[in-house]
Design a protein around this motif. Structure first.
Motif, PDB file in Angstrom:
ATOM      1  N   ASP A   2     -12.164   0.687   3.229  1.00  0.00           N
ATOM      2  CA  ASP A   2     -10.991  -0.003   2.677  1.00  0.00           C
ATOM      3  C   ASP A   2     -11.217  -1.497   2.517  1.00  0.00           C
ATOM      4  OD1 ASP A   2      -9.514   2.311   2.402  1.00  0.00           O
ATOM      5  OD2 ASP A   2      -8.501   2.087   4.325  1.00  0.00           O
ATOM      6  N   VAL A   3     -11.848  -2.121   3.520  1.00  0.00           N
ATOM      7  CA  VAL A   3     -12.095  -3.564   3.435  1.00  0.00           C
ATOM      8  C   VAL A   3     -13.041  -3.862   2.284  1.00  0.00           C
ATOM      9  CG1 VAL A   3     -13.100  -5.553   4.621  1.00  0.00           C
ATOM     10  CG2 VAL A   3     -11.620  -3.969   5.878  1.00  0.00           C
ATOM     11  N   ASN A   5     -13.533  -2.090  -0.342  1.00  0.00           N
ATOM     12  CA  ASN A   5     -12.804  -1.781  -1.567  1.00  0.00           C
ATOM     13  C   ASN A   5     -11.924  -2.953  -1.983  1.00  0.00           C
ATOM     14  OD1 ASN A   5     -11.446  -0.557  -3.694  1.00  0.00           O
ATOM     15  ND2 ASN A   5     -10.338   0.875  -2.414  1.00  0.00           N
ATOM     16  N   VAL A   6     -11.122  -3.463  -1.051  1.00  0.00           N
ATOM     17  CA  VAL A   6     -10.207  -4.564  -1.362  1.00  0.00           C
ATOM     18  C   VAL A   6     -10.969  -5.830  -1.736  1.00  0.00           C
ATOM     19  CG1 VAL A   6      -8.450  -6.081  -0.351  1.00  0.00           C
ATOM     20  CG2 VAL A   6      -8.327  -3.619   0.025  1.00  0.00           C
ATOM     21  N   LEU A   7     -12.121  -6.049  -1.125  1.00  0.00           N
ATOM     22  CA  LEU A   7     -12.944  -7.220  -1.460  1.00  0.00           C
ATOM     23  C   LEU A   7     -13.720  -7.036  -2.765  1.00  0.00           C
ATOM     24  CD1 LEU A   7     -14.380  -8.114   2.066  1.00  0.00           C
ATOM     25  CD2 LEU A   7     -12.599  -9.332   0.794  1.00  0.00           C
ATOM     26  N   PRO A  16      -8.399   4.716  -4.323  1.00  0.00           N
ATOM     27  CA  PRO A  16      -7.420   3.765  -3.797  1.00  0.00           C
ATOM     28  C   PRO A  16      -7.566   3.590  -2.284  1.00  0.00           C
ATOM     29  CG  PRO A  16      -6.357   5.828  -4.381  1.00  0.00           C
ATOM     30  CD  PRO A  16      -7.778   5.931  -4.835  1.00  0.00           C
ATOM     31  N   PRO A  17      -7.200   2.413  -1.765  1.00  0.00           N
ATOM     32  CA  PRO A  17      -7.347   2.179  -0.326  1.00  0.00           C
ATOM     33  C   PRO A  17      -6.454   3.101   0.502  1.00  0.00           C
ATOM     34  CG  PRO A  17      -6.679   0.154  -1.464  1.00  0.00           C
ATOM     35  CD  PRO A  17      -6.671   1.259  -2.463  1.00  0.00           C
TER      36      PRO A  17
END
Length: 155
Positions: A2-3, A5-7, A16-17
């Protein structure tokens, strides 16, 4: 995941996260008997960080008031990892199992799982405070050092 992905640095498409989730069930499909609208549940959901997430009911389980939502959403991937790893290893009851990173989430869950299936867990950990924690909780006398090479020296 998730991290990363968001970065924007995850290689490929991570989707999607969010995956692990804990929430109140707002709808169920036909034929679902283990969950009902209004139940608190944990499991894996699609885009679980969104306001509304969907999941396959086979990936969800009801929870009691003994767990907060914050506690419950830490369990699905951790326990699935433990379950699948020990299924692959197939330790027979009574066998010793060596766990690496024994003081982390998967390591702690693995120790509980080993106890449940009748195995004796030994864990390697690095820092002295992690040895201390394990000696007070799960693995008294059954920790190894991953930082001290002399622990593995012959002679």
């Amino acid at each position: 995941r998730d991290v990363l992905n968001v970065l924007g640095v995850y290689p490929g498409d991570p989707g999607p996260p969010g995956a692990d989730c804990a929430a109140i069930v707002s709808a169920v499909g036909s034929g679902i008997s283990h969950l009902k609208v209004g139940d608190a549940a944990l499991g894996h959901g699609l885009a679980a960080l969104a306001s509304l997430s969907k999941s396959d009911a086979r990936l969800m389980a009801a929870i009691t008031d003994s767990l907060s939502f914050e506690q419950a959403c830490t369990l699905p991937t951790t326990w699935c990892t433990v379950h699948m790893s020990l299924l692959a290893a197939r330790p027979a009851s009574g066998h010793d199992v060596l766990l690496h990173a024994g003081a982390g989430g998967v390591g702690l869950a693995s120790q509980e799982y080993c106890h449940f299936i009748g195995n004796r867990a030994m864990a390697n950990v690095g820092r002295p405070y992690k040895h201390f924690y394990l000696h007070k909780t799960y693995a008294a006398g059954r920790t190894l050092s991953s930082r001290d090479g002399s622990a593995f020296a012959l002679g």
